[in-house]
Scaffold this active site. Structure first.
Site: not given
Ligand code: GAR
Length: 206
Positions: A180, A13, A15, A96, A115
């Site tokens: 991100e 979490g 992001n 996911m 992404h």
């Molecule tokens: C992030 O790097 C996001 O870009 C990726 O999962 C991670 C989640 O991190 N998303 C994907 O790969 C979608 N295909 P977070 O839970 O710390 O935000």
């Protein structure tokens, strides 16, 4: 008009944290963080949402449900918190699961995703590893609208990140993640300010 925001997560979490932090600090205005939903009961982001930000954090377990059978449970929680197709915004932040066409159609052009690659390169899982395996010198991250395909909707913002010679998946992922955390809140801010116009595949920032 205030936009009610729902954030869907599956894990860490970070992001989500960046977006909620930007709302709390006033960088993103006109939006209320209404609910965070995880498909995983042990997602670390749930605690961050509720304890750090006081945002309702809900678990909608998959229990083997697929497609719209699952998504309609998520939509019910979103709606119960005021995140409607008319005035809400849904942010996928490390969620996911692939969203069903029914969910996408209900919230047409109101679902965003981040992404960790420069789409259309390296869609799907393990985008950072895909970039390393391919040997590209530059990768990055993309915020895009969600359409009925996988990582295929109109691109809102992208940020390039260099691949260094000594990079492994962890080092590259960390360098992309830093970007991100800038890019996603910025895209949410533009959306909430009504500054994003979609013309076919092209997204214009006005
Ligand atoms: C992030 O790097 C996001 O870009 C990726 O999962 C991670 C989640 O991190 N998303 C994907 O790969 C979608 N295909 P977070 O839970 O710390 O935000």
């Amino acid at each position: 008009m205030t936009i009610n925001l729902g954030i869907l997560i599956s894990g860490r979490g970070s992001n989500m944290d960046a977006i909620l932090g930007a709302i709390k600090s006033g960088r993103i205005k006109n939006t209320k963080p209404s609910v965070v939903i995880s498909n995983k009961p042990d997602a670390a982001g749930l605690k961050i949402a509720s304890e750090k930000y006081g945002v309702p954090a809900k678990v909608v377990p998959a229990d083997g449900l697929k497609g719209w059978d699952y998504d309609q449970k998520v939509v019910a929680v979103l709606q119960a918190h005021g995140v409607t197709p008319q005035s809400g915004l849904v942010c996928l932040a490390g969620f996911m699961r692939i969203i069903s066409p029914e969910f996408v159609r209900q919230y047409k052009m109101r679902i965003l995703n981040i992404h960790p690659a420069l789409l259309p390169s390296f869609p799907g899982l393990h985008a950072q590893k895909q970039a390393l395996d391919y040997g590209v010198k530059v990768t990055g991250c993309t915020v895009h609208f969600v359409d009925e395909g996988v990582d295929s909707g109109p691109v809102i913002l992208q940020k390039a990140v260099p691949v260094m010679e000594g990079d492994d998946e962890e080092a590259l992922s960390a360098r992309i993640l830093e970007q991100e955390h800038q890019l996603y809140p910025e895209a949410v801010r533009l959306f909430c300010e009504g500054r994003i116009k979609v013309q076919g595949r092209r997204v214009l920032v006005t």
